[in-house]
Write a protein that holds these residues in place. Structure first.
Motif, PDB file in Angstrom:
ATOM      1  N   TYR A  55       0.844  -1.203   0.000  1.00  0.00           N
ATOM      2  CA  TYR A  55       0.000   0.000   0.000  1.00  0.00           C
ATOM      3  C   TYR A  55       0.886   1.264   0.000  1.00  0.00           C
ATOM      4  O   TYR A  55       0.665   2.182  -0.804  1.00  0.00           O
ATOM      5  CB  TYR A  55      -0.929  -0.034   1.223  1.00  0.00           C
ATOM      6  CG  TYR A  55      -1.625   1.271   1.492  1.00  0.00           C
ATOM      7  CD1 TYR A  55      -2.559   1.777   0.588  1.00  0.00           C
ATOM      8  CD2 TYR A  55      -1.326   2.019   2.633  1.00  0.00           C
ATOM      9  CE1 TYR A  55      -3.172   3.000   0.815  1.00  0.00           C
ATOM     10  CE2 TYR A  55      -1.939   3.235   2.866  1.00  0.00           C
ATOM     11  CZ  TYR A  55      -2.856   3.717   1.959  1.00  0.00           C
ATOM     12  OH  TYR A  55      -3.463   4.932   2.175  1.00  0.00           O
ATOM     13  N   SER A  66       2.457   1.719  -3.302  1.00  0.00           N
ATOM     14  CA  SER A  66       1.552   2.198  -4.358  1.00  0.00           C
ATOM     15  C   SER A  66       1.286   3.697  -4.222  1.00  0.00           C
ATOM     16  O   SER A  66       1.073   4.388  -5.207  1.00  0.00           O
ATOM     17  CB  SER A  66       0.234   1.418  -4.331  1.00  0.00           C
ATOM     18  OG  SER A  66      -0.497   1.764  -3.169  1.00  0.00           O
ATOM     19  N   LYS A 106      -4.860  -6.320  -0.693  1.00  0.00           N
ATOM     20  CA  LYS A 106      -5.100  -5.308  -1.733  1.00  0.00           C
ATOM     21  C   LYS A 106      -6.559  -5.289  -2.210  1.00  0.00           C
ATOM     22  O   LYS A 106      -7.156  -4.220  -2.376  1.00  0.00           O
ATOM     23  CB  LYS A 106      -4.166  -5.610  -2.914  1.00  0.00           C
ATOM     24  CG  LYS A 106      -4.107  -4.537  -3.953  1.00  0.00           C
ATOM     25  CD  LYS A 106      -3.060  -4.885  -4.992  1.00  0.00           C
ATOM     26  CE  LYS A 106      -3.165  -3.909  -6.148  1.00  0.00           C
ATOM     27  NZ  LYS A 106      -2.719  -4.496  -7.402  1.00  0.00           N
ATOM     28  N   ALA A 107      -7.151  -6.474  -2.416  1.00  0.00           N
ATOM     29  CA  ALA A 107      -8.529  -6.544  -2.931  1.00  0.00           C
ATOM     30  C   ALA A 107      -9.501  -5.836  -1.987  1.00  0.00           C
ATOM     31  O   ALA A 107     -10.494  -5.250  -2.432  1.00  0.00           O
ATOM     32  CB  ALA A 107      -8.941  -8.003  -3.102  1.00  0.00           C
ATOM     33  N   GLU A 126      -8.736  -1.884  -2.086  1.00  0.00           N
ATOM     34  CA  GLU A 126      -9.246  -1.248  -3.313  1.00  0.00           C
ATOM     35  C   GLU A 126     -10.739  -0.926  -3.219  1.00  0.00           C
ATOM     36  O   GLU A 126     -11.231  -0.063  -3.926  1.00  0.00           O
ATOM     37  CB  GLU A 126      -8.980  -2.164  -4.518  1.00  0.00           C
ATOM     38  CG  GLU A 126      -7.532  -2.049  -4.967  1.00  0.00           C
ATOM     39  CD  GLU A 126      -7.159  -3.016  -6.083  1.00  0.00           C
ATOM     40  OE1 GLU A 126      -6.078  -2.836  -6.644  1.00  0.00           O
ATOM     41  OE2 GLU A 126      -7.945  -3.947  -6.378  1.00  0.00           O
ATOM     42  N   LEU A 127     -11.433  -1.621  -2.327  1.00  0.00           N
ATOM     43  CA  LEU A 127     -12.884  -1.377  -2.173  1.00  0.00           C
ATOM     44  C   LEU A 127     -13.170  -0.368  -1.052  1.00  0.00           C
ATOM     45  O   LEU A 127     -14.332  -0.055  -0.776  1.00  0.00           O
ATOM     46  CB  LEU A 127     -13.605  -2.693  -1.864  1.00  0.00           C
ATOM     47  CG  LEU A 127     -13.632  -3.725  -2.993  1.00  0.00           C
ATOM     48  CD1 LEU A 127     -14.127  -5.069  -2.487  1.00  0.00           C
ATOM     49  CD2 LEU A 127     -14.514  -3.237  -4.144  1.00  0.00           C
ATOM     50  N   SER A 128     -12.113   0.128  -0.391  1.00  0.00           N
ATOM     51  CA  SER A 128     -12.322   0.959   0.804  1.00  0.00           C
ATOM     52  C   SER A 128     -12.395   2.451   0.484  1.00  0.00           C
ATOM     53  O   SER A 128     -11.737   2.933  -0.434  1.00  0.00           O
ATOM     54  CB  SER A 128     -11.179   0.724   1.790  1.00  0.00           C
ATOM     55  OG  SER A 128     -11.140  -0.643   2.121  1.00  0.00           O
TER      56      SER A 128
END
Ligand code: 13P
Ligand code: SF4
Length: 319
Positions: A156, A159, A203-204, A207-209
């Motif tokens: 994270y 990125s 990560k999955a 990415e939805l947060s």
């Protein structure tokens, strides 16, 4: 002994012994309520630095007590349950980090606070989930980084910062097991909700947060937000303080992938995600360790002298 009696006795012992109780947000509610200070990993370290007491009881996991002992070598640091470890800290042995460093002599070593004192002693700087972004951004740009042991947090930070980072492949078994399919179901059921997640999640999930932050940062976020429903992806102990701070808001924990837990030899349905290490501390154990001054956490002097450098660097860079 009943909780009310234990609470009374702990309060008396605290005064008698000039003791201070520090607790992490993942502790059981009874411990959070009796603590003098409740915080995330960074706040607990900062609090340990300034605390006036002869005895410090760390209601958290072992690396938190060890960090407090390194910060306060002259204080007696106790932990209610010495077996309260951390799967993430255990994923990185000092000997393995040493070998990794030897393969990358030009890299700076950034270690998450969820590590042993020996790992901290081998690190250039320690970070927590509260300050990792700030600290990594402030490091010299001409030096690549070895980041460990949490892969998800490192990925994270990588990125967001775009820094050249090699990541250790460790994970917190609690944060990495949130179920993505259950999260998606809850998002459909509560379309008005904000999703808040700890960066130790995979990560999955991140990415939805809508918001990613440390336990303290998540708590601040939900306090200030205009939203009234939150889907929460961190250890469910945080819900206690969330509900106290925002009694009119709704907090929904996301279940882990295996949504059944073994209790007394039986599988029982489980709708939240708990860290069994954090839950090892109980009021009874807290009382006994304060009464008998047992379970003292010690760090050998040479390791402590090396580890304090990377911890102090973190505390300076967090200001
Ligand atoms: P923070 O309290 O720093 O957010 O960390 C969470 C954690 O996993 C502690 O073990
Ligand atoms: Fe370690 Fe995960 Fe438990 Fe935190 S929640 S103490 S990182 S095992």
């Amino acid at each position: 002994m009943e909780d009310t009696i234990l609470i009374e006795k702990i309060e008396q012992l605290k005064k008698q012994k000039r003791a201070v109780i520090l607790a992490h947000y993942y502790q059981i509610p009874q411990i959070q309520d009796i603590a003098d200070f409740v915080g995330d990993s960074l706040a607990l370290a900062q609090q340990a630095k300034g605390v006036e007491a002869d005895i410090l009881v760390m209601c958290g996991v072992h690396f938190m007590a060890e960090t407090a002992k390194i910060i306060c070598p002259d204080k007696k640091v106790l932990i209610p349950e010495p077996a309260a470890g951390c799967s993430l800290a255990d994923s990185c042995k000092a000997s393995d980090l040493s070998a990794w460093k030897e393969q990358h002599p030009d890299h700076l070593v950034v270690s998450y606070v969820n590590t042993s004192a020996q790992v901290k002693a081998l690190s250039d700087v320690v970070v927590t989930s509260s300050n990792a972004l700030k600290i990594v951004n402030a490091l010299p740009t001409d030096r690549p980084i070895l980041f460990g042991p949490d892969y998800n947090l490192g990925n994270y930070i990588n990125s967001v910062t775009g820094r050249e980072m090699s990541l250790w492949n460790g994970a917190c078994h609690v944060h990495s097991r949130f179920s993505v399919s259950e999260l998606i179901k809850l998002m459909k059921q509560y379309p008005e909700a904000d999703v808040v997640a700890h960066p130790e999640c995979k990560k999955a999930v991140l990415e939805l947060s809508d918001y990613i932050g440390s336990t303290q940062a998540i708590l601040n976020y939900v306090r200030k937000s205009d939203k009234s429903v939150f889907i929460v992806l961190t250890e469910s102990g945080i819900l206690h303080k969330m509900q106290l701070a925002c009694p009119d808001k709704t907090f929904i924990p996301v279940p882990p992938e295996a949504s059944e837990l073994m209790v007394d030899g039986k599988l029982v349905p489980c709708s939240c995600n708990e860290c069994e290490y954090m839950r090892m501390n109980t009021l009874q154990k807290l009382y006994e360790c304060l009464l008998n001054e047992t379970n003292e956490v010690l760090v050998d002097e040479q390791t402590a002298q090396q580890a304090i450098r990377s911890i102090n660097r973190m505390l300076e860079m967090s200001n």
